[in-house]
Scaffold this active site. Structure first.
Site, PDB file in Angstrom:
ATOM      1  NE  ARG A   5      -3.853  -2.241   2.189  1.00  0.00           N
ATOM      2  CZ  ARG A   5      -3.616  -3.438   2.737  1.00  0.00           C
ATOM      3  NH1 ARG A   5      -2.506  -3.636   3.422  1.00  0.00           N
ATOM      4  NH2 ARG A   5      -4.469  -4.431   2.616  1.00  0.00           N
ATOM      5  N   GLY A  14      -2.079 -11.376   9.022  1.00  0.00           N
ATOM      6  CA  GLY A  14      -2.054 -12.411  10.058  1.00  0.00           C
ATOM      7  C   GLY A  14      -3.320 -12.523  10.858  1.00  0.00           C
ATOM      8  CG  ASN A  27      -9.943 -11.216  11.572  1.00  0.00           C
ATOM      9  OD1 ASN A  27      -9.262 -10.512  10.833  1.00  0.00           O
ATOM     10  ND2 ASN A  27      -9.897 -12.520  11.539  1.00  0.00           N
ATOM     11  CG  ASP A  85     -12.439 -11.362   8.275  1.00  0.00           C
ATOM     12  OD1 ASP A  85     -11.608 -10.680   8.910  1.00  0.00           O
ATOM     13  OD2 ASP A  85     -12.241 -11.758   7.114  1.00  0.00           O
ATOM     14  CE  LYS A 142     -13.289  -6.575   7.204  1.00  0.00           C
ATOM     15  NZ  LYS A 142     -12.201  -7.593   7.299  1.00  0.00           N
ATOM     16  CD1 TRP A 199      -8.073  -3.146   1.947  1.00  0.00           C
ATOM     17  CD2 TRP A 199      -7.129  -1.146   1.581  1.00  0.00           C
ATOM     18  NE1 TRP A 199      -7.364  -3.217   0.769  1.00  0.00           N
ATOM     19  CE2 TRP A 199      -6.767  -2.010   0.531  1.00  0.00           C
ATOM     20  CE3 TRP A 199      -6.648   0.157   1.574  1.00  0.00           C
ATOM     21  CZ2 TRP A 199      -5.951  -1.608  -0.532  1.00  0.00           C
ATOM     22  CZ3 TRP A 199      -5.833   0.569   0.511  1.00  0.00           C
ATOM     23  CH2 TRP A 199      -5.496  -0.318  -0.519  1.00  0.00           C
TER      24      TRP A 199
END
Lengths: 123, 558
Positions: free
Chosen positions: B134, B196, B260, B303, B327, B388
């Site tokens: 990014r 991760g 998460n 998630d 989210k 995102w």
């Protein structure tokens, strides 16, 4: 004379390596069990659900960037085995699974995908 | 008379600014984060308040229709597209393309000044979250990269030569935990987290000395607490911080959100709150110790994470507050100094995992959890009420501009078994499919909202959710892109489309604005990438036909 022997040895080794490569290709192209075996298809379905479907390919292989597996007319088992084993990189990424699963486990995935290809296409 | 004098002074000030070589900035009178350093885009969100706002006005509502291509840059690699937000400092653009190819470009012409191609461990070919980055971070004479093989690397800002490299993750043992986002600077501390959240690991935030690469502290996201993590669940609890944090120098505080918990949808082995997953953290940059935290999704089983940008805006009462989109379809407005909740407003139109957020406790009311072996419909989907791709804030309109994704997912939770290989994920699923909300067609929107209350001022519907970040400018414009490849400029006041350009492949990165030699530019990374569009084919099969790509488009007006 010595050079000639070395050259002959190298050539025979190269020939053996080529043959070995052919053997491996032949081995990879052939499933070690009947791909229509319902127990193998079920094992593949379970594995597909927890990995391939959950990550990218969707329920019954109808999601993701790849074409839907259901009702797929151009399914080739050996190609599927190779793609799962080696992965694919282009605009998108499919990681290789050859180090994660045994060839037998990958063939079970192939058995499930082949089974999906015999089902009616997804709506 | 007094008014006339004021006007005269304003004219004089503008004339003085013009003669000094500034590119008109409507916000010239203002100063501070968001306004300072108008010609540059010096950090990921341009300013630490995450506004993604450029004070430049040369390109504005009146002339944006005349935008034309100034130059393009094609890195030659397209895997997972361009996801970066370029950095621009004093006429040089620093950006990153697939597979950790870093470029320094002349920001006026696109000429390559130097290129750095990271020599990556071959293990990167096996990871799930591969190829994409990014961005980079620039400071202290260096360009900092978080690599795809788990390192922080510092390059010489002028030459691109490697200064130091520090291995931080164990790729093979940690299921390919890698840096998909640029590490950020907090003084001489360089910090960042890894992928991760979906892997059976203890996710971490790492910090090193930015000048030497020497490790300073490591923050383990899953708290060492059996109440939070029963049994051995902590060791495989995921938790990471996969997006860039921000650093507030005024209070010497790092804000960074965490991911998460894992296994994502199988909570059976982790029936606790699973701190500090799905949490916004305020950290001391010197020690990595927590100043305060707010967990937004205890025992996250959808998630949802809490990893998005910590937007800091005025609260209208003389203080600043953090506005934090989750989210999970809600925006949490909180005190920036202690995390106390001021408000939690519904961002997504379709939410069914909870009936709301309790404003006293901040906890979800009656959460609907996944159940093993039973298919359930959850809204929002795993990609969130928005992906995102970051929003932008304009301090003049006091509006926040951001994308929305009205998509749900059917989920069948399953007991998570051993995770196969480095590319494996710990999702606790037997099936997941992105799909329509009940009784509606899935779609996306791009809108302007009051960040404090959520009051919608305007909203444009998108056939498919936009995946690009947003740029707001003092020229009264808002820039973004869609998944098909259209780039847009909207009127910040009413959402009227003022400019559109077909770039040929969708946009996933961060548009920026800067000025060189008295000329303002708009740079927009294009080239659709990331796993997200693949997930979305369940709701939008037409995504299969969208091409990838990687082209940085730069526009200007004459």
């Amino acid at each position: 004379m010595k050079d000639l022997l070395v050259m002959m040895f190298k050539r025979s080794m190269a020939a053996a390596a080529a043959l070995c490569g052919l053997c491996m290709t032949a081995a990879a192209a052939d499933a070690p069990f009947d791909l229509k075996d319902p127990a193998r298809i079920a094992a593949g379905k379970l594995r597909f659900g927890s990995t391939c479907a959950a990550y990218c390919h969707g329920n019954e292989g109808t999601g993701g960037k790849a074409p839907s597996f259901k009702g797929r007319k151009d399914f080739v088992a050996a190609d599927a085995f190779k793609t799962i084993t080696e992965g694919r990189r282009g605009a998108d990424i499919m990681p290789p699974w050859g180090n994660a699963y045994t060839p037998e486990e990958i063939w079970e995935l192939v058995a499930y995908l082949q089974h999906l290809s015999t089902l009616p296409p997804a709506q | 008379m007094r008014e006339r004098f004021k006007n005269l002074m304003l004219v004089a000030a503008i004339a003085a600014a013009a003669s000094a070589g500034f590119v008109g900035t409507a916000a010239q009178a203002a100063s501070g984060p968001g306004y300072d350093d108008p010609n540059n885009w010096p950090q990921y969100h341009r300013s630490h308040n995450a506004w993604r706002f450029s004070p430049l006005t040369q390109i504005n509502k009146g002339n944006v229709k005349n935008l034309k291509v100034a130059w393009v840059h094609q890195p030659g690699t397209i895997t997972h597209g361009l996801q970066a937000t370029p950095i621009v400092i004093d006429g040089v653009m620093y950006t990153i393309a697939p597979d950790n190819n870093v470029f320094a470009l002349d920001a006026a012409t696109g000429k390559v000044l130097w290129r750095y191609t990271a020599k990556l461990d071959p293990v990167v070919k096996e990871v799930f979250y591969g190829s994409a980055s990014r961005g980079v971070t620039v400071g202290r004479g260096k360009v900092f990269v978080g690599t795809l093989d788990g390192r922080f690397v510092a390059l010489d800002q002028k030459t691109g030569k490697e200064v130091w490299s520090t291995q931080l993750t164990d790729m093979k043992k940690e299921y390919g935990a890698l840096f998909s986002s640029p590490p950020q600077l907090a003084g001489n501390t360089l910090f960042g987290g890894t992928t991760g959240g979906d892997q059976p690991i203890i996710g971490k935030i790492f910090a090193v000395n930015a000048d030497t690469g020497e490790r300073t502290w490591t923050f383990e996201v899953p708290r060492d607490d059996p109440k939070s993590w029963p049994g051995d669940s902590r060791k495989v609890g995921g938790g990471s911080a996969w997006l860039p944090g921000t650093y507030d120098p005024a209070t010497d505080t790092i804000y960074i959100g965490t991911s998460n918990a894992a296994p994502d949808y199988d909570r059976s082995s982790r029936l606790g709150d699973n701190l500090y997953t799905a949490t916004l953290l305020a950290l001391d940059p010197k020690t990595g110790k927590i100043k305060w935290h707010r967990q937004e999704v205890p025992n996250d089983s959808w998630d949802f994470d809490a990893s998005y940008e910590a937007l800091v805006v005025p609260d209208g009462k003389g203080k600043n507050v953090i506005v934090h989109l989750n989210k999970n379809g809600f925006v949490y407005v909180m005190d920036k100094d202690n995390g106390a909740l001021h408000n939690a407003w519904k961002y997504s139109e379709n939410v069914n995992w909870t009936s709301g957020i309790d404003l006293k406790t901040g906890l979800p009311i009656d959460p609907v959890y996944p159940e093993t072996g039973k298919q359930k419909l959850h809204c929002p989907n795993l990609l969130g009420g928005r992906s995102w791709n970051h929003g932008a804030y304009n301090p003049s309109t006091k509006l926040w501009y951001s994308h929305g994704m009205e998509v749900c997912n059917t989920v069948t939770s399953a007991k998570q078994g051993p995770v196969p290989g480095i590319g494996g994920l710990s999702l606790g699923l037997s099936e997941i499919t992105l799909t329509n909300p009940p009784g509606k067609k899935a779609d996306g929107w791009f809108g302007a909202m009051d960040p404090l209350t959520g009051k919608s001022v305007w909203r444009v519907r998108y056939e498919m959710p936009g995946m690009a970040s947003v740029l707001a400018t003092a020229g009264g414009l808002v820039f973004t892109g869609d998944m098909v490849g259209n780039l847009y400029a909207y009127d910040a006041d009413n959402g009227k489309e003022l400019w559109k350009f077909n770039a040929g492949s969708g946009s996933r990165g961060g548009p920026v604005s800067y000025a060189v030699g008295g000329k303002q530019y708009i740079a927009i990374p294009t080239g659709l990438g990331s796993h997200a569009p693949g997930f979305l084919t369940g709701a939008f099969p037409q995504i299969r036909d969208l091409p990838g790509g990687a082209t940085l488009m730069v526009f200007t007006v004459d």
